[in-house]
Design a protein around this motif. Structure first.
Motif, PDB file in Angstrom:
ATOM      1  N   GLY A   1       2.021  -8.701  -2.563  1.00 50.12           N
ATOM      2  CA  GLY A   1       1.030  -7.636  -2.505  1.00 50.12           C
ATOM      3  C   GLY A   1       0.509  -7.162  -3.853  1.00 50.12           C
ATOM      4  O   GLY A   1       0.730  -7.778  -4.899  1.00 50.12           O
ATOM      5  N   PHE A   2      -0.188  -6.030  -3.805  1.00 50.32           N
ATOM      6  CA  PHE A   2      -0.845  -5.442  -4.963  1.00 50.32           C
ATOM      7  C   PHE A   2      -0.226  -4.074  -5.278  1.00 50.32           C
ATOM      8  O   PHE A   2       0.462  -3.488  -4.447  1.00 50.32           O
ATOM      9  CB  PHE A   2      -2.328  -5.230  -4.677  1.00 50.32           C
ATOM     10  CG  PHE A   2      -3.081  -6.481  -4.327  1.00 50.32           C
ATOM     11  CD1 PHE A   2      -3.841  -7.134  -5.280  1.00 50.32           C
ATOM     12  CD2 PHE A   2      -3.044  -7.008  -3.041  1.00 50.32           C
ATOM     13  CE1 PHE A   2      -4.547  -8.289  -4.966  1.00 50.32           C
ATOM     14  CE2 PHE A   2      -3.744  -8.161  -2.712  1.00 50.32           C
ATOM     15  CZ  PHE A   2      -4.502  -8.802  -3.676  1.00 50.32           C
ATOM     16  N   ALA A   3      -0.526  -3.571  -6.450  1.00 43.09           N
ATOM     17  CA  ALA A   3      -0.097  -2.224  -6.819  1.00 43.09           C
ATOM     18  C   ALA A   3      -1.225  -1.221  -6.568  1.00 43.09           C
ATOM     19  O   ALA A   3      -1.301  -0.183  -7.222  1.00 43.09           O
ATOM     20  CB  ALA A   3       0.322  -2.187  -8.281  1.00 43.09           C
ATOM     21  N   PHE A   4      -2.088  -1.540  -5.614  1.00 42.48           N
ATOM     22  CA  PHE A   4      -3.203  -0.671  -5.252  1.00 42.48           C
ATOM     23  C   PHE A   4      -3.761  -1.145  -3.923  1.00 42.48           C
ATOM     24  O   PHE A   4      -3.431  -2.244  -3.453  1.00 42.48           O
ATOM     25  CB  PHE A   4      -4.299  -0.687  -6.328  1.00 42.48           C
ATOM     26  CG  PHE A   4      -4.905  -2.047  -6.551  1.00 42.48           C
ATOM     27  CD1 PHE A   4      -6.098  -2.398  -5.954  1.00 42.48           C
ATOM     28  CD2 PHE A   4      -4.265  -2.980  -7.350  1.00 42.48           C
ATOM     29  CE1 PHE A   4      -6.651  -3.654  -6.140  1.00 42.48           C
ATOM     30  CE2 PHE A   4      -4.810  -4.236  -7.556  1.00 42.48           C
ATOM     31  CZ  PHE A   4      -6.002  -4.574  -6.950  1.00 42.48           C
TER      32      PHE A   4
ATOM     33  N   LEU B   1      -0.458  -6.771  -9.894  1.00 43.23           N
ATOM     34  CA  LEU B   1      -0.021  -7.720  -8.873  1.00 43.23           C
ATOM     35  C   LEU B   1       1.492  -7.881  -8.869  1.00 43.23           C
ATOM     36  O   LEU B   1       2.138  -7.912  -9.916  1.00 43.23           O
ATOM     37  CB  LEU B   1      -0.669  -9.091  -9.118  1.00 43.23           C
ATOM     38  CG  LEU B   1      -2.173  -9.084  -9.395  1.00 43.23           C
ATOM     39  CD1 LEU B   1      -2.636 -10.479  -9.766  1.00 43.23           C
ATOM     40  CD2 LEU B   1      -2.941  -8.554  -8.203  1.00 43.23           C
ATOM     41  N   LEU B   2       2.044  -8.051  -7.670  1.00 42.53           N
ATOM     42  CA  LEU B   2       3.471  -8.289  -7.510  1.00 42.53           C
ATOM     43  C   LEU B   2       3.759  -9.787  -7.452  1.00 42.53           C
ATOM     44  O   LEU B   2       2.930 -10.575  -6.998  1.00 42.53           O
ATOM     45  CB  LEU B   2       3.976  -7.616  -6.231  1.00 42.53           C
ATOM     46  CG  LEU B   2       3.885  -6.090  -6.230  1.00 42.53           C
ATOM     47  CD1 LEU B   2       4.049  -5.561  -4.815  1.00 42.53           C
ATOM     48  CD2 LEU B   2       4.923  -5.477  -7.146  1.00 42.53           C
TER      49      LEU B   2
ATOM     50  N   SER C   1       0.832  -1.192   0.000  1.00 45.81           N
ATOM     51  CA  SER C   1       0.000   0.000   0.000  1.00 45.81           C
ATOM     52  C   SER C   1       0.875   1.254   0.000  1.00 45.81           C
ATOM     53  O   SER C   1       1.917   1.303   0.654  1.00 45.81           O
ATOM     54  CB  SER C   1      -0.910   0.011   1.224  1.00 45.81           C
ATOM     55  OG  SER C   1      -1.652   1.206   1.274  1.00 45.81           O
ATOM     56  N   ALA C   2       0.415   2.270  -0.726  1.00 45.81           N
ATOM     57  CA  ALA C   2       1.104   3.559  -0.694  1.00 45.81           C
ATOM     58  C   ALA C   2       0.771   4.323   0.583  1.00 45.81           C
ATOM     59  O   ALA C   2       1.469   5.270   0.945  1.00 45.81           O
ATOM     60  CB  ALA C   2       0.709   4.396  -1.915  1.00 45.81           C
TER      61      ALA C   2
END
Length: 217
Positions: A34-37, A101-102, A1-2
């Protein structure tokens, strides 16, 4: 998460889980890539179309920083840390590419291993995830297993139709079974369900048959 608060909560959750795993006698703790969002739990398992998307390079940088922290924490507790590969279905591919997705392809995992050079960091490879991602992106699933084999700590074993991660039981025809010979020293976890007792036994027997020649190692 950012979002730093979300990321901090995630890291703290993993730290507590590492401690619990140690108390339970485990030798490693695994956590999903993790995710890119930012994704809500109720959004998982269907087509993902986030309104805000991080550039993959930025998402990867944040991920590496988090994994670095967790690897160091695991080492302090004399534990290993395993990162599980993500699954990219066609429904979650944007223009046929992975932008969400990572840790989907072998090169993603190998890049992480190169950026965090620690003998305590490895991978938990979900072969069901590999099968679906391979079909979506057009890579060789067996080649994936061969590429990351040296860093694999554990495996999640199940079958599917290549379209979705169905966690189906399997038999001696499963595509990944020949590769288990080369990964025989890893922890193998049957991740099938729902499944009958007979189906579970058949899956176990399929694995045991492959490993039988090396049972005495």
């Amino acid at each position: 998460s950012a979002r730093r608060d979300v990321r901090d909560r995630s890291i703290e959750h993993c730290r507590a889980s590492i401690e619990l795993s140690k108390q339970l006698g485990a030798t490693f703790y695994s956590v999903h890539a993790g995710f890119a969002f930012d994704v809500a739990p109720e959004e998982l398992g269907r087509g993902l179309r986030p309104p805000v998307l991080l550039p993959m390079d930025e998402a990867y940088r944040l991920f590496v920083d988090s994994v670095h922290q967790l690897t160091d924490y695991a080492v302090k507790h004399k534990m290993g840390l395993a990162i599980e590969n993500h699954v990219l279905s066609a429904a979650n591919a944007l223009d046929g590419k992975n932008k969400l997705l990572l840790m989907v392809q072998a090169e993603d995992l190998l890049r992480l291993a190169e950026d965090i050079r620690s003998p305590h960091l490895g991978f938990l490879v979900d072969v069901g995830h590999v099968a679906v991602s391979a079909r979506t992106l057009g890579f060789d699933p067996v080649g994936f297993l061969d590429a990351v084999g040296e860093k694999v700590i554990a495996l999640h074993l199940s079958d599917n139709d290549g379209v979705a991660d169905q966690n189906l039981p399997f038999d001696s025809r499963a595509w990944f079974l020949p590769a288990l010979e080369r990964l025989r020293h890893t922890t193998m976890i049957l991740e099938c369900g729902p499944a009958s007792i007979d189906e579970i036994k058949k899956s176990c027997m399929a694995v045991e048959e492959v490993l039988r020649p090396w049972r005495q190692e």
